[in-house]
Each structure stands twice: as C-alpha cells, then as structure tokens.
Design a protein around this motif. Sequence first.
Motif, PDB file in Angstrom:
ATOM      1  N   ILE A 114     -49.110 -18.619 -87.535  1.00  0.00           N
ATOM      2  CA  ILE A 114     -50.011 -17.696 -86.742  1.00  0.00           C
ATOM      3  C   ILE A 114     -51.189 -17.087 -87.472  1.00  0.00           C
ATOM      4  O   ILE A 114     -52.359 -17.172 -87.101  1.00  0.00           O
ATOM      5  N   ASN A 115     -51.253 -17.043 -88.540  1.00  0.00           N
ATOM      6  CA  ASN A 115     -52.242 -16.339 -89.513  1.00  0.00           C
ATOM      7  C   ASN A 115     -52.975 -17.669 -89.953  1.00  0.00           C
ATOM      8  O   ASN A 115     -54.118 -17.230 -90.641  1.00  0.00           O
ATOM      9  N   SER A 116     -52.700 -18.677 -89.749  1.00  0.00           N
ATOM     10  CA  SER A 116     -53.440 -19.886 -90.152  1.00  0.00           C
ATOM     11  C   SER A 116     -54.645 -20.179 -89.437  1.00  0.00           C
ATOM     12  O   SER A 116     -54.298 -20.153 -88.102  1.00  0.00           O
ATOM     13  N   GLU A 117     -55.751 -20.596 -89.766  1.00  0.00           N
ATOM     14  CA  GLU A 117     -56.954 -21.183 -89.055  1.00  0.00           C
ATOM     15  C   GLU A 117     -56.641 -22.530 -88.671  1.00  0.00           C
ATOM     16  O   GLU A 117     -57.222 -22.898 -87.433  1.00  0.00           O
ATOM     17  N   GLU A 118     -55.762 -23.354 -89.201  1.00  0.00           N
ATOM     18  CA  GLU A 118     -55.614 -24.625 -88.685  1.00  0.00           C
ATOM     19  C   GLU A 118     -54.504 -25.041 -87.801  1.00  0.00           C
ATOM     20  O   GLU A 118     -54.674 -25.859 -87.003  1.00  0.00           O
ATOM     21  N   TYR A 119     -53.559 -24.096 -87.730  1.00  0.00           N
ATOM     22  CA  TYR A 119     -52.468 -24.209 -86.556  1.00  0.00           C
ATOM     23  C   TYR A 119     -52.286 -23.333 -85.484  1.00  0.00           C
ATOM     24  O   TYR A 119     -53.113 -22.296 -85.531  1.00  0.00           O
ATOM     25  N   VAL A 157     -47.525 -12.346 -79.887  1.00  0.00           N
ATOM     26  CA  VAL A 157     -48.170 -12.174 -81.217  1.00  0.00           C
ATOM     27  C   VAL A 157     -48.939 -13.646 -81.040  1.00  0.00           C
ATOM     28  O   VAL A 157     -48.142 -14.500 -81.153  1.00  0.00           O
ATOM     29  N   ASN A 158     -50.330 -13.582 -81.431  1.00  0.00           N
ATOM     30  CA  ASN A 158     -50.910 -14.871 -81.723  1.00  0.00           C
ATOM     31  C   ASN A 158     -52.114 -14.543 -82.579  1.00  0.00           C
ATOM     32  O   ASN A 158     -52.372 -13.376 -82.855  1.00  0.00           O
ATOM     33  N   SER A 159     -52.928 -15.538 -83.000  1.00  0.00           N
ATOM     34  CA  SER A 159     -54.070 -15.362 -83.837  1.00  0.00           C
ATOM     35  C   SER A 159     -55.098 -14.343 -83.111  1.00  0.00           C
ATOM     36  O   SER A 159     -55.785 -13.755 -83.956  1.00  0.00           O
ATOM     37  N   ASN A 160     -55.138 -14.253 -81.844  1.00  0.00           N
ATOM     38  CA  ASN A 160     -56.108 -13.463 -81.314  1.00  0.00           C
ATOM     39  C   ASN A 160     -55.680 -11.944 -81.194  1.00  0.00           C
ATOM     40  O   ASN A 160     -56.759 -11.185 -80.967  1.00  0.00           O
ATOM     41  N   ASN A 161     -54.602 -11.402 -81.398  1.00  0.00           N
ATOM     42  CA  ASN A 161     -54.167 -10.095 -81.163  1.00  0.00           C
ATOM     43  C   ASN A 161     -53.558  -9.579 -82.130  1.00  0.00           C
ATOM     44  O   ASN A 161     -52.608  -8.429 -82.213  1.00  0.00           O
ATOM     45  N   LEU A 162     -53.689 -10.143 -83.498  1.00  0.00           N
ATOM     46  CA  LEU A 162     -52.780  -9.687 -84.677  1.00  0.00           C
ATOM     47  C   LEU A 162     -53.202  -8.239 -84.908  1.00  0.00           C
ATOM     48  O   LEU A 162     -52.332  -7.673 -85.689  1.00  0.00           O
ATOM     49  N   ASN A 163     -54.406  -7.973 -84.811  1.00  0.00           N
ATOM     50  CA  ASN A 163     -54.848  -6.410 -85.114  1.00  0.00           C
ATOM     51  C   ASN A 163     -54.584  -5.281 -84.163  1.00  0.00           C
ATOM     52  O   ASN A 163     -54.652  -4.145 -84.262  1.00  0.00           O
ATOM     53  N   ASP A 164     -53.981  -5.835 -82.889  1.00  0.00           N
ATOM     54  CA  ASP A 164     -53.718  -4.837 -81.785  1.00  0.00           C
ATOM     55  C   ASP A 164     -52.823  -4.024 -82.283  1.00  0.00           C
ATOM     56  O   ASP A 164     -51.460  -4.291 -82.734  1.00  0.00           O
ATOM     57  N   PRO A 165     -52.632  -2.602 -82.021  1.00  0.00           N
ATOM     58  CA  PRO A 165     -51.897  -1.601 -82.583  1.00  0.00           C
ATOM     59  C   PRO A 165     -50.376  -1.623 -82.254  1.00  0.00           C
ATOM     60  O   PRO A 165     -49.476  -1.753 -82.896  1.00  0.00           O
ATOM     61  N   GLU A 166     -50.000  -2.055 -80.827  1.00  0.00           N
ATOM     62  CA  GLU A 166     -48.730  -2.334 -80.466  1.00  0.00           C
ATOM     63  C   GLU A 166     -48.260  -3.466 -80.986  1.00  0.00           C
ATOM     64  O   GLU A 166     -46.929  -3.647 -81.600  1.00  0.00           O
ATOM     65  N   VAL A 167     -49.049  -4.627 -81.445  1.00  0.00           N
ATOM     66  CA  VAL A 167     -48.595  -5.847 -82.034  1.00  0.00           C
ATOM     67  C   VAL A 167     -48.098  -5.308 -83.466  1.00  0.00           C
ATOM     68  O   VAL A 167     -47.053  -5.824 -84.150  1.00  0.00           O
ATOM     69  N   ARG A 168     -49.058  -4.864 -84.232  1.00  0.00           N
ATOM     70  CA  ARG A 168     -48.951  -4.344 -85.671  1.00  0.00           C
ATOM     71  C   ARG A 168     -47.361  -3.308 -85.722  1.00  0.00           C
ATOM     72  O   ARG A 168     -46.752  -3.566 -86.743  1.00  0.00           O
TER      73      ARG A 168
END
Length: 348
Positions: free
Chosen positions: A283-288, A329-340
């Motif tokens: 999820i944190n990778s730019e490649e995958y 959770v995906n790469s687009n919402n990693l910093n969303d408070p609920e996700v965190r």
Amino acid sequence: MKKFISAAICTVMLFCMAGCEQKKSETVPEFEPAPEFSPLTEIKEGRKNIYLIIKNLNSDYWDVVVDGAKAGGEDFDCNVYYSGCNLESDWESQSRLMDEAIAAGADAVLLAPNDSVKLSAEIEKVYSKGIKMVLVDTIAITDSYDVCFMTDNLMAGQLASAEMLAQLHEKGYSEDETVQVGVQVCATATQTINERLAGFLQFWSNYAPDNWTVISDIKFNEGDIDRGCQCTKDLLNNYPDIKGVFGSDNVSTTALAATIKEKERSDIVVVGFDHSPEISELINSEEYTASSVLQKQYNMSYDGVKTALDLIDGKQMEQKFVDTGITVVNSNNLNDPEVRKTLDHNRG
C-alpha cells in the motif's frame, strides 16, 4: 436475473471450495493443540473471570484482539485469561478450551469460533450453565449466546469487490480486455469467510465488465501462511490473464502480498483484509497497487469484555449482533484520521 445469476455463482463456487478442502484434507499441516489458558491481566481475588478463546495464536490480527481484551480487563477491573489455536481449522481445541473454562469457573467466555457449525453444541453447553457467552469476529449457527461483536461480512465482501473494480480501472485495464481475479481464503467452515466471499461474488457479478472474471479455482490455505504463499504461486503460474487477487482474511492477504512482492508482479492488484507488514508495504509503495479492508477487532474484544461484565451484572442486550465497522485503506487515504486511528489499533 442478475441477482439469480449472482446467487448461483456463489453457491457453485462455495461448493467448489468445499470440494477443494476435502481433497486437501489429507495434507493438513501438522500443528500443536491449543495450549492451556494463560493470564492476560493481573489476577486478583474477588474479580470476575473472563476467558478469551481466539482462532489463531500466530496472527497479527488476533494479536490485536488479545490487546483489546487485555485493555478491557485492565480498564473494567476483571481477570482475563486467554488461549487459542495454532491452526484456524482446529475447532476441536476450541471445544476443549470451552470445557476447561467451565471447569475453571468462568463467569463469561469470549469466543471467536473456528467452525460455526461444529462448535454450536459446545457453545450451547456453556450458555446453558449460565455462563455469559460473547462471540467475537464470527457468528455461530445457534441462538445460545448473548451477543456477537463482528464485522458485517457480507457488506465487507461487497466493499472489497468494489475496491477491486476501482483499482483495476485505476490501474488502466480496459473493460474489453480479459482480466482474471484469483481468490484465496483461510477456511470455509466459518460464516465470516462464507459471507465475505458471497458479498464479493455478488457485487462482482452485478457490476464487473463481462470480460473480467473471478477464477473458480479458489485457493484454501488452512490458515497457514507458507501454504498460502504456495497457493498464490499456483494462481500466478496457472492463470496468465490474472490481474487481481483477493484475500478474504489476514493470513490469505499476507500470503498474497508477500508472494506478489517476491515475484515482482506489480501488474497485479491486491485487495485483502486486515493489517500486516506485507500488505502495508504494498500500500505504501508507488510501484504496487493494493488495498485492505480494516476491521475493528480491537473494539470487538474490548467492548466484548465490557459487555460481558454488564451481562453478569444483569443488564439485558437490546440486540444480539453489533456491527463494529470497517475502513478501507489504500494509497490515496493513508493520512485520513479515521484510517490512521484504525491502523494504530491494528498494529497492536
């Protein structure tokens, strides 16, 4: 008509999966029976005694369940003991542990059943003795329990299917090209997995392009990550048009993510359940391209302990099923408070 087709697909694929389970039953990995209960909190005289029985002692997901029960015991002033299985198909050990909880004088049992059918009689036995029975994560095929804290798994499966479609589109796959999606599960004996798979398949049959199909060869790993990695390799080797893989649970998702990374298959979308270092890395990778449906299993056991104590004190539950909620959770919402917040709990 689509609903009828969807139901038919689900039924056929579940039977295929059950057949696969029967075929592979002779090669179940060796495992140790569940250990005896261990104290999870400080044990003090005069406090209520709650016994937690989890599905798998070797899982990031279940470690978080244990953390929630421990915090509940500390916050609500009760003794909590726990044990669990070394393999998720080991329902016999859970049956034995329930007998041990009865013999030890349990005031309440928190159980995540490994088999929704085979454990029903033992659950009824515990309940009939006046011991409060709280189910977590997975329902059982009986009414003899007080309350169940779990995910709405049918909806969660539908959400995972929608996420797979969205990620495949975002990856750039055309609706005209052939796209296959592989599926891996840990078990077929729990209502949880069957409902997730049914939700995934129902949504897919209603909304996926005609050329995008789910592979009927559903892989079954018995809750063993090494076996799950081999199942993933089989999918990659046998289906050249595979462009997505779905894991119905923590073990399957971990195995899928680890193998996709090992084989450097960045062309394949991974959608799964729960948090592990393996899926987090993708999820944190730019490649995958990867997503995971995060459950709130910490809340399941924490609220389960609190509710068990309320039940012991005579409080009546207004409902037997409590949906604890999910977050994708995906790469687009990693910093969303609920996700965190959910991720922080899922890391234990």
